[in-house]
Design an enzyme around this catalytic site. Sequence first.
Site, short mmCIF file in Angstrom:
data_model
loop_
_atom_site.label_atom_id
_atom_site.label_comp_id
_atom_site.label_asym_id
_atom_site.label_seq_id
_atom_site.Cartn_x
_atom_site.Cartn_y
_atom_site.Cartn_z
N ASP A 136 0.86 -1.14 0.15
CA ASP A 136 -0.12 -0.03 -0.05
C ASP A 136 0.95 1.21 0.06
OD1 ASP A 136 -3.29 0.53 0.73
OD2 ASP A 136 -1.90 2.21 0.95
N PHE A 171 -16.82 -9.71 -5.61
CA PHE A 171 -18.15 -9.44 -5.23
C PHE A 171 -18.65 -9.52 -3.72
CE2 PHE A 171 -19.28 -10.28 -9.56
CZ PHE A 171 -18.58 -10.98 -10.20
N LEU A 172 -17.60 -8.56 -3.14
CA LEU A 172 -17.56 -8.66 -1.72
C LEU A 172 -18.49 -7.37 -1.01
CD1 LEU A 172 -13.89 -8.66 -1.10
CD2 LEU A 172 -15.35 -10.53 -1.25
N ARG A 173 -19.44 -7.69 -0.26
CA ARG A 173 -20.08 -6.90 0.37
C ARG A 173 -19.59 -6.17 1.67
NH1 ARG A 173 -25.15 -10.05 2.41
NH2 ARG A 173 -23.27 -11.67 2.37
N ASN A 199 -23.57 -5.33 -10.36
CA ASN A 199 -23.72 -4.46 -9.32
C ASN A 199 -25.02 -3.39 -9.68
OD1 ASN A 199 -22.14 -5.05 -7.10
ND2 ASN A 199 -21.12 -2.98 -7.16
N GLY A 241 -26.34 3.61 -0.78
CA GLY A 241 -25.43 4.40 -0.92
C GLY A 241 -24.09 3.36 -1.05
N CYS A 280 -19.80 1.62 -3.74
CA CYS A 280 -20.04 0.88 -4.97
C CYS A 280 -20.93 0.85 -5.85
CB CYS A 280 -19.73 -0.61 -4.74
SG CYS A 280 -18.17 -1.10 -4.08
N LYS A 293 -24.29 1.19 5.56
CA LYS A 293 -25.07 0.01 5.86
C LYS A 293 -24.75 -0.55 7.12
CE LYS A 293 -23.65 -3.75 3.77
NZ LYS A 293 -22.77 -4.72 2.91
C1 UDX Z 1 -22.37 -4.24 -3.31
C2 UDX Z 1 -22.56 -5.49 -3.67
O1 UDX Z 1 -23.62 -6.00 -2.77
C3 UDX Z 1 -21.11 -6.33 -3.91
O2 UDX Z 1 -21.48 -7.59 -4.45
C4 UDX Z 1 -20.25 -5.65 -4.43
O3 UDX Z 1 -19.20 -6.38 -4.64
C5 UDX Z 1 -19.98 -4.19 -3.97
O4 UDX Z 1 -21.08 -3.44 -3.83
P1 UDX Z 1 -21.90 -3.08 -0.89
O5 UDX Z 1 -22.06 -1.68 -1.46
O6 UDX Z 1 -20.92 -3.33 0.18
O7 UDX Z 1 -21.88 -4.36 -1.78
O8 UDX Z 1 -23.03 -2.99 0.10
P2 UDX Z 1 -24.64 -3.73 -0.01
O9 UDX Z 1 -25.03 -4.84 0.92
O10 UDX Z 1 -24.79 -4.16 -1.34
O11 UDX Z 1 -25.71 -2.49 0.15
C6 UDX Z 1 -25.46 -1.32 -0.78
C7 UDX Z 1 -26.52 -0.32 -0.29
O12 UDX Z 1 -27.80 -0.66 -0.63
C8 UDX Z 1 -26.34 0.18 1.25
O13 UDX Z 1 -26.45 1.48 1.48
C9 UDX Z 1 -27.58 -0.84 1.64
O14 UDX Z 1 -28.31 -0.14 2.82
C10 UDX Z 1 -28.72 -0.58 0.70
N1 UDX Z 1 -29.56 -1.59 0.56
C11 UDX Z 1 -29.30 -2.86 0.32
C12 UDX Z 1 -30.87 -1.24 0.52
O15 UDX Z 1 -31.29 -0.11 0.71
N2 UDX Z 1 -31.70 -2.26 0.47
C13 UDX Z 1 -31.45 -3.57 0.00
O16 UDX Z 1 -32.34 -4.50 0.09
C14 UDX Z 1 -30.14 -3.92 0.37
C1 UDX Z 2 -11.31 0.30 -4.15
C2 UDX Z 2 -12.65 0.77 -4.99
O1 UDX Z 2 -13.64 1.40 -4.23
C3 UDX Z 2 -13.09 -0.47 -5.63
O2 UDX Z 2 -14.11 -0.26 -7.00
C4 UDX Z 2 -11.97 -1.40 -6.27
O3 UDX Z 2 -12.61 -2.29 -6.99
C5 UDX Z 2 -10.91 -1.45 -5.46
O4 UDX Z 2 -10.29 -0.33 -4.92
P1 UDX Z 2 -11.49 -0.20 -1.93
O5 UDX Z 2 -10.62 -1.11 -1.28
O6 UDX Z 2 -12.83 0.04 -0.93
O7 UDX Z 2 -11.79 -0.50 -3.15
O8 UDX Z 2 -10.56 1.15 -1.75
P2 UDX Z 2 -9.89 1.77 -0.76
O9 UDX Z 2 -10.37 1.17 0.81
O10 UDX Z 2 -9.91 3.32 -0.87
O11 UDX Z 2 -8.43 1.13 -0.76
C6 UDX Z 2 -7.53 1.41 -1.77
C7 UDX Z 2 -6.30 1.17 -1.30
O12 UDX Z 2 -5.27 1.47 -2.28
C8 UDX Z 2 -5.77 2.59 -0.24
O13 UDX Z 2 -5.38 1.91 1.03
C9 UDX Z 2 -4.71 3.11 -0.93
O14 UDX Z 2 -3.69 3.83 0.05
C10 UDX Z 2 -4.20 2.33 -1.84
N1 UDX Z 2 -3.31 2.79 -2.93
C11 UDX Z 2 -4.00 3.84 -3.79
C12 UDX Z 2 -2.19 2.36 -3.09
O15 UDX Z 2 -1.67 1.36 -2.51
N2 UDX Z 2 -1.88 2.62 -4.42
C13 UDX Z 2 -2.11 3.52 -5.24
O16 UDX Z 2 -1.60 4.09 -6.18
C14 UDX Z 2 -3.47 4.18 -5.03
#
Ligand code: UDX
Ligand code: UDX
Length: 434
Positions: free
Chosen positions: A35, A157-159, A213, A262, A265, A325
């Site tokens: 990182d 596909f991680l939630r 998604n 929200g 993703c 969430k």
């Molecule tokens: C999502 C996808 O589920 C996951 O597969 C993908 O890899 C990344 O994006 P995430 O964004 O972590 O995961 O959360 P998720 O559980 O999908 O919820 C997304 C938003 O939808 C949250 O704000 C949640 O509160 C809202 N939500 C979810 C609803 O409002 N209603 C639902 O029935 C489900």
């Molecule tokens: C992010 C995006 O949100 C997602 O869509 C994508 O699939 C993967 O990267 P997430 O892991 O949630 O997912 O992002 P974040 O938590 O911000 O982690 C990214 C990490 O990469 C941070 O720790 C940042 O410091 C690091 N980074 C960023 C590097 O190591 N090198 C870089 O050049 C830029």
Amino acid sequence: MFNAPMKICIVGTGYVGLVTGTCFAEIGHDVICVDNAPEKVKMLNAGQMPIYEPGLEELVKKNAAAGRLKFTTSTKDGVEKSDVVFIAVPTPPQPDGSVDLSYMEKVSREIADVLTRYKIIVDKSTVPVRTGEKVCETIRRYCKSKVEFDVVSNPEFLREGFAVQDFLKPDRIVFGVQSQRPVHALKEIYAPLNAPVVVTDVNSAELIKHASNSFLALKISYINAVSVICEAAGANVEEVANGMGMDKRIGREFLNASLGFGGSCFPKDLSAFIKIAEQLGYDFALLREVQKINAQQMERFVRKIADTLWVIKDKTIGVLGLSFKQNTDDIRMSPAIALCLRLRKEGARLKVYDPKAMDKARTVLKEATFMDDMNKVPEGCDALVIATEWPEFKKLDLQRARKSMTHPILFDGRNLFEPAEMEALGFIYKSIGR
Ligand code: UDX
Ligand code: UDX
């Protein structure tokens, strides 16, 4: 199981990269997580977690202690020591909805700089279709030697809040490949999960992620649109969702009406997919409607509060939930935070509580009173709002809340409570689609 542990490097140790690297170590591989944030690497090497994910901390500590999981700021170090390099750096949205791929390009060049023998370069980050081609072109252009490599798309596909379990028990694992050469090694890496594997081309694999998604977001906006009709028709959206969900072609999950979705993703992936389609010559009006319904859901919820309180200005409103969430500390694009900012803008005084997201929320919610116990929030409030679906909020002491609030008014943005029970307790209770 696989024949021998693989040497794996993860570049980008955030919500996606840290879970991915830790779980690879947990199933037996040798993992180096890279990182570019030194403070993050320092924390991880000290056994501290930069993020909250249920079950992650113990796995990081266990595998770091076993010597299978290391953290470094040096991409060179991580890549040189590995056979397979996963890219999990951010792919943030631009204002016009397109995706900022500068981190992807930077890491591709860093990998090219140290590539001296065959490696498999795997893109784990969510990227627009055809990014794999660009990664391949970039590595070929900046690589000093004519060494061979393969670029693979392996979307996640991680939630959030369920990322460890989603990784260890996936519905499917998707590989988008340019040739059959990396397929065996890729299957070996994931073999301990015994999960269904889909091997396809790179472009199709990249599209599976955005299409999945966006469909999940569509499903939520669909039930949110139905919730508006339910309110007008005197129906109950939860009952409708239950009846719909019993059809296995529909399924009950992601039919929970809410004040809107929200997270880092759905909003990003929706706008990206609309932009990608536009650039490919297709107007994805359906997904624009998904965005519109989501924005309207928030507006309706604010209006519900305004109509009930008449005046929001100078009212004290308690808000339970700040993360986007349940089960996460992540406030990126959190509907709860958006609601708090809206209520502040209308002049409300806020008392807030969240099980995990308080520290992150303090950085954006300047004038709010942060309570350390959910049962202390209702005291003196003119209204109480449930903004995030944390299961613990169902255990709120409602009798105490009713007595300690100036008026027993509760807005349930996640349908956690039952209307009949709340009315029997003497609350003015407003929820979604009921
Ligand atoms: C999502 C996808 O589920 C996951 O597969 C993908 O890899 C990344 O994006 P995430 O964004 O972590 O995961 O959360 P998720 O559980 O999908 O919820 C997304 C938003 O939808 C949250 O704000 C949640 O509160 C809202 N939500 C979810 C609803 O409002 N209603 C639902 O029935 C489900
Ligand atoms: C992010 C995006 O949100 C997602 O869509 C994508 O699939 C993967 O990267 P997430 O892991 O949630 O997912 O992002 P974040 O938590 O911000 O982690 C990214 C990490 O990469 C941070 O720790 C940042 O410091 C690091 N980074 C960023 C590097 O190591 N090198 C870089 O050049 C830029």
